[in-house]
Motif scaffolding. Structure first.
Motif, mmCIF file in Angstrom:
data_model
loop_
_atom_site.group_PDB
_atom_site.id
_atom_site.type_symbol
_atom_site.label_atom_id
_atom_site.label_comp_id
_atom_site.label_asym_id
_atom_site.label_seq_id
_atom_site.Cartn_x
_atom_site.Cartn_y
_atom_site.Cartn_z
ATOM 1 N N UNK A 239 3.517 -9.703 69.452
ATOM 2 C CA UNK A 239 3.577 -8.507 68.104
ATOM 3 C C UNK A 239 2.306 -9.066 67.552
ATOM 4 N N UNK A 240 2.304 -7.516 66.865
ATOM 5 C CA UNK A 240 0.860 -7.492 66.317
ATOM 6 C C UNK A 240 1.338 -6.894 65.154
ATOM 7 N N UNK A 241 0.723 -7.319 64.143
ATOM 8 C CA UNK A 241 1.214 -7.071 62.032
ATOM 9 C C UNK A 241 -0.461 -6.460 61.701
ATOM 10 N N UNK A 242 -0.204 -5.139 61.506
ATOM 11 C CA UNK A 242 -0.956 -4.114 61.739
ATOM 12 C C UNK A 242 -0.891 -3.648 59.860
ATOM 13 N N UNK A 243 -0.135 -4.190 58.604
ATOM 14 C CA UNK A 243 -0.124 -4.244 57.289
ATOM 15 C C UNK A 243 1.065 -4.521 56.964
ATOM 16 N N UNK A 244 0.565 -5.415 55.221
ATOM 17 C CA UNK A 244 1.725 -4.992 54.761
ATOM 18 C C UNK A 244 2.114 -4.639 53.223
ATOM 19 N N UNK A 245 2.753 -5.096 52.841
ATOM 20 C CA UNK A 245 2.757 -3.981 51.583
ATOM 21 C C UNK A 245 3.751 -5.132 50.466
ATOM 22 N N UNK A 246 3.975 -5.697 49.995
ATOM 23 C CA UNK A 246 3.672 -5.904 48.484
ATOM 24 C C UNK A 246 5.271 -5.518 47.893
ATOM 25 N N UNK A 247 5.907 -5.772 47.807
ATOM 26 C CA UNK A 247 7.120 -4.267 47.141
ATOM 27 C C UNK A 247 8.132 -4.955 45.943
ATOM 28 N N UNK A 248 8.985 -4.913 45.575
ATOM 29 C CA UNK A 248 9.940 -6.088 44.377
ATOM 30 C C UNK A 248 10.917 -6.959 45.215
ATOM 31 N N UNK A 249 10.998 -6.865 46.876
ATOM 32 C CA UNK A 249 12.275 -7.478 47.758
ATOM 33 C C UNK A 249 11.503 -8.526 48.208
ATOM 34 N N UNK A 250 10.684 -7.865 47.365
ATOM 35 C CA UNK A 250 9.146 -9.841 48.734
ATOM 36 C C UNK A 250 7.739 -9.123 49.320
ATOM 37 N N UNK A 251 7.797 -9.329 50.752
ATOM 38 C CA UNK A 251 6.478 -8.404 51.493
ATOM 39 C C UNK A 251 6.985 -7.451 52.760
ATOM 40 N N UNK A 252 6.763 -7.000 52.268
ATOM 41 C CA UNK A 252 7.087 -5.558 53.739
ATOM 42 C C UNK A 252 5.706 -5.473 55.037
ATOM 43 N N UNK A 253 5.927 -6.741 55.711
ATOM 44 C CA UNK A 253 5.495 -6.095 56.870
ATOM 45 C C UNK A 253 5.247 -4.951 58.144
#
Length: 468
Positions: A239-253
């Motif tokens: 599985x490849x991680x292409x990006x992350x985004x910090x949101x109110x609920x935590x971190x979206x990968x």
């Protein structure tokens, strides 16, 4: 600019980690006038300050916490443990402080000068240090580059304090995250993932490859993954991680299959990026002595030498990126500078994963032997048949010995089990002397001990293993 000493040093080491401080101490022992440049406020480098030592402190404490929570009742010990994370972090730092102060003492004992600040090469025989007292240029006959490594960043993933962290950040989280996503199924990721899982986090490991722990014998890696899965670690391999985004609920990968496919989103309270490390060579002034890193950032060497009077050791050059390898490099390099013989056999540098159970190995894997066309025999013994492991309820894993089919010389040893990191040293000694599996098999081991499993595996090479 402050004044530099008029007499040149015999050697200046840039970097005060396991490679650097051991080089400095050995130089002092051999009567060389030595100095070590270190820009941290404490000696010890990544390993002592934010790597090996603090991680082992947390691994030990979290292992005891989990044992008290899960295993003590079955042993007839009734307790109700309560996690005090602040105290766990405090004892970790206390241990680290003691170790770094110990290095300062050894510097003084061996007459090594600590040049506090950031060092760089300034032409042949010159090292410039930018420190709290200004900029000073020192003359030296030899320079040893021991600047180590730093975490490898992942494109599309930006670090954010307490949310998206590297190994340093994962060692000092203020609270136990409900969920932790670890990017990278190597040694660092699995060790730190184990710490936080034991303390209560739900841990998911995302790995680009279709296996965990690259470099480990695949037979052991598969068994290791089964053990960790049984403990509650979830794996997303291939599985490849292409990006992350910090949101109110935590971190979206954002992730997708490594070999192509539809993307999806995973969410975690904290994300640990642990995809490896890269040599640290930025701002070292390498160009002033005609030295250029290779495509991966490493400094190639000829018996540690990269230019006249310039030497390199540890993570910044080739070989296993391990603290004990850097220590071996350090001693060998300084002894060469002092006119003695110095050599390190990287095939005999052991690797250890300090989870529970531990995984440790030295020498060749079965895959490497097959790829090289080397005929070999294998002996394997499970800890479920080892008396001490049975008594201690520590029966996961096995020991495996690989030996040359013709000469019986041991080519590799692989241990997945309790205290594997302590037991692998025996294999290193036997292999260093060119020993055969029969040598190990006919060496009396104390009973009952876990080490008997290694002996039994050696006995198994010729098919005369005896069950406990």
């Amino acid at each position: 600019m402050a004044d530099a000493p008029t007499a040149p040093y015999d050697v200046i080491i840039i970097g005060g980690g396991p490679g650097g401080y051991n080089a400095a101490i050995r130089a002092g022992q051999l009567g060389l006038r030595a100095a070590c440049v270190e820009m941290r406020e404490t000696l010890g480098g990544t390993c002592l300050n934010v790597g090996c030592m603090p991680s082992k402190a947390l691994l030990h404490a979290s292992e005891l916490y989990e044992a008290a929570s899960r295993d003590f009742a079955g042993l007839g010990i009734d307790v109700s443990p309560r996690l005090n994370l602040a105290q766990m972090m405090a004892q970790k730092q206390e241990s680290v402080n003691g170790l770094t102060k110990g290095i300062e003492f050894l510097f003084k004992k061996n007459k090594v000068d600590w040049l506090k600040g950031r060092g760089r090469l300034d032409g042949p025989g010159r090292v410039t240090v930018e420190g709290p007292d200004g900029t000073v240029t020192y003359e030296t006959r030899n320079v040893v580059i021991a600047t180590g490594s730093e975490p490898t960043p992942l494109p599309g993933v930006a670090f954010e304090d307490g949310k998206v962290v590297d190994s340093t950040g994962a060692l000092s989280l203020a609270s136990v995250p409900k969920s932790l996503v670890v990017i990278g199924a190597g040694i660092i990721g699995l060790e730190l993932g184990s710490v936080w899982r034991r303390l209560g986090a739900e841990v998911t490991v995302v790995e680009y490859l279709d296996r965990i722990t690259p470099g480990m014998d695949s037979d052991m890696a598969k068994a290791f993954q089964r053990v960790l899965t049984k403990q509650g670690v979830k794996f997303r391999l291939g599985t490849k991680v292409t990006g992350t985004r910090v949101v109110k609920a935590g971190v979206e990968l954002t992730v997708e299959p490594s070999k192509g496919g539809e993307a999806e989103v995973l969410t975690g309270d904290v994300v640990l990026v642990a995809i490896g490390r890269k040599p640290f060579t930025e701002g070292l002034g390498l160009e002033t002595v005609g030295v250029t890193p290779d495509a991966r950032g490493f400094l190639a060497n000829d018996h540690f030498k990269v230019a006249d009077g310039v030497w390199v050791i540890g993570d910044v050059t080739h070989g296993p990126m391990l603290a004990h390898k850097a220590e071996e490099d350090a001693v060998a390099c300084i002894e060469r500078i002092a006119g003695k013989a110095g050599h390190v056999d990287y095939n005999l540098v052991p690797s250890v994963v300090y989870t529970f159970p531990e995984a440790a190995w030295v020498g060749k894997t079965e895959e490497e032997l097959k790829a090289a066309g080397i005929a070999y025999k294998a002996g394997k013994f499970p800890f479920s048949a080892n008396s001490r492991a049975k008594i201690n309820h520590e029966t996961e894993g096995f020991a495996k010995v690989l030996a040359d089919a013709a000469t019986d010389r041991i080519l590799g040893v692989h241990i997945l089990g309790p205290q594997a990191g302590e037991m692998i040293g025996e294999a290193c000694v036997v292999m260093a002397f060119g020993g055969a599996s029969e040598d190990l098999a006919r060496t009396c081991h104390p009973h009952p001990t876990r080490s008997e499993a290694v002996r039994q595996a050696a006995m198994g090479v010729e098919g005369w293993t005896m069950q406990a």
